[in-house]
Motif scaffolding. Structure first.
Motif, mmCIF file in Angstrom:
data_model
loop_
_atom_site.group_PDB
_atom_site.id
_atom_site.type_symbol
_atom_site.label_atom_id
_atom_site.label_comp_id
_atom_site.label_asym_id
_atom_site.label_seq_id
_atom_site.Cartn_x
_atom_site.Cartn_y
_atom_site.Cartn_z
ATOM 1 N N THR A 163 -2.166 10.259 3.652
ATOM 2 C CA THR A 163 -3.023 9.186 4.139
ATOM 3 C C THR A 163 -2.350 8.509 5.328
ATOM 4 O OG1 THR A 163 -3.785 8.805 1.878
ATOM 5 C CG2 THR A 163 -4.253 7.083 3.497
ATOM 6 N N PRO A 164 -3.075 8.326 6.440
ATOM 7 C CA PRO A 164 -2.479 7.588 7.555
ATOM 8 C C PRO A 164 -1.944 6.238 7.096
ATOM 9 C CG PRO A 164 -4.460 8.684 8.278
ATOM 10 C CD PRO A 164 -4.395 8.855 6.778
ATOM 11 N N GLY A 165 -0.735 5.932 7.548
ATOM 12 C CA GLY A 165 -0.033 4.719 7.139
ATOM 13 C C GLY A 165 1.033 5.002 6.091
ATOM 14 N N ALA A 166 0.923 6.164 5.413
ATOM 15 C CA ALA A 166 1.923 6.546 4.404
ATOM 16 C C ALA A 166 3.218 6.974 5.105
ATOM 17 C CB ALA A 166 1.400 7.690 3.538
ATOM 18 N N ALA A 194 -12.962 11.146 10.465
ATOM 19 C CA ALA A 194 -13.954 11.582 11.445
ATOM 20 C C ALA A 194 -14.271 13.057 11.274
ATOM 21 C CB ALA A 194 -13.437 11.325 12.856
ATOM 22 N N PHE A 195 -15.559 13.366 11.305
ATOM 23 C CA PHE A 195 -16.047 14.736 11.248
ATOM 24 C C PHE A 195 -16.800 15.028 12.542
ATOM 25 C CE2 PHE A 195 -15.910 13.310 6.859
ATOM 26 C CZ PHE A 195 -15.376 14.391 6.172
ATOM 27 N N ILE A 222 2.751 8.177 8.974
ATOM 28 C CA ILE A 222 1.683 9.051 9.441
ATOM 29 C C ILE A 222 0.672 8.234 10.231
ATOM 30 C CG2 ILE A 222 -0.233 10.541 8.734
ATOM 31 C CD1 ILE A 222 1.490 11.266 6.251
ATOM 32 N N TYR A 223 0.400 8.669 11.455
ATOM 33 C CA TYR A 223 -0.632 8.056 12.283
ATOM 34 C C TYR A 223 -1.958 8.812 12.133
ATOM 35 C CZ TYR A 223 -3.416 6.669 16.256
ATOM 36 O OH TYR A 223 -4.463 6.243 17.037
ATOM 37 N N THR A 277 -10.568 14.818 11.106
ATOM 38 C CA THR A 277 -9.373 14.070 11.486
ATOM 39 C C THR A 277 -9.327 12.751 10.712
ATOM 40 O OG1 THR A 277 -9.520 14.935 13.736
ATOM 41 C CG2 THR A 277 -8.059 13.068 13.390
ATOM 42 N N TYR A 278 -8.165 12.441 10.159
ATOM 43 C CA TYR A 278 -7.882 11.131 9.566
ATOM 44 C C TYR A 278 -7.014 10.386 10.579
ATOM 45 C CZ TYR A 278 -9.138 12.753 4.826
ATOM 46 O OH TYR A 278 -9.790 13.216 3.707
ATOM 47 N N THR A 279 -7.327 9.104 10.819
ATOM 48 C CA THR A 279 -6.564 8.335 11.789
ATOM 49 C C THR A 279 -6.330 6.913 11.279
ATOM 50 O OG1 THR A 279 -7.639 9.578 13.586
ATOM 51 C CG2 THR A 279 -6.479 7.577 14.206
#
Length: 177
Positions: free
Chosen positions: A61-64, A160-161, A110-111, A172-174
């Motif tokens: 997960t972004p931020g982890a 985002a898909f 993670i970004y 993409t996960y951001t």
């Protein structure tokens, strides 16, 4: 000219207030009846829960916090100017996905996570090549659409898909900073 501008501004404000009121009213409704079917329940739950990414037991997960010890040896590595802060982001390619990480104090975090092929799925099981209807079934219709991009936002994470000809071509996960 000034009157036209004032009228346009007032209309925009009224529309924004009406849309906000609509969402507040719809999000605060409580129902005491059971869901009509499991699909509706899954959509309602996925629309209200946080966006997370776990794959092969790893929190992506972004931020982890990112650690090479956890993810193993990447197939390629590069550095790019930071999107998440100052300095340099590190891009780790693991074949089917790519992780962009940034420095946050003493930790690397993670970004973003970019899916490269259909070998990796979202936590809910959606992958590149799936039909758009699978995305909607798993995540609901609470997305923002710009062209062929569908974005779900929860907290500080966006999922985002990209959909072309009704098929998912990019995921993409951001982290939203």
């Amino acid at each position: 000219m000034k009157k036209s501008l004032i009228v346009v501004i007032v209309l925009v404000i009224v529309i924004v207030i009406a849309v906000a009121a609509y969402f507040v009213i719809n999000n605060s409704k409580e129902t005491n009846s059971p869901a009509a079917n499991d699909a509706n329940t899954a959509v309602e739950e996925s629309s209200t829960t946080a966006i997370k990414l776990e794959f092969e037991g790893k929190d992506m997960t972004p931020g982890a916090v990112f650690s090479r010890d956890t993810f193993g040896q990447e197939s390629s590595y590069s550095e790019v100017p930071s999107c998440a802060g100052q300095g340099t982001d590190r891009v780790y390619n693991y074949g089917s996905y790519e992780i962009t990480a940034y420095q946050d104090g003493e930790q690397e975090k993670i970004y973003s996570v970019y899916f490269i092929d259909a070998q990796i799925t979202t936590t809910e099981g959606v992958k590149i090549s799936d039909d758009k209807s699978v995305m909607i079934e798993k995540y609901g219709e609470n997305y923002e659409q710009t062209g062929n991009q569908y974005v779900y936002t929860s907290g500080n994470v966006q999922l985002a898909f990209i959909v072309e000809n009704e098929f998912i071509t990019s995921i993409t996960y951001t982290l939203v900073i």
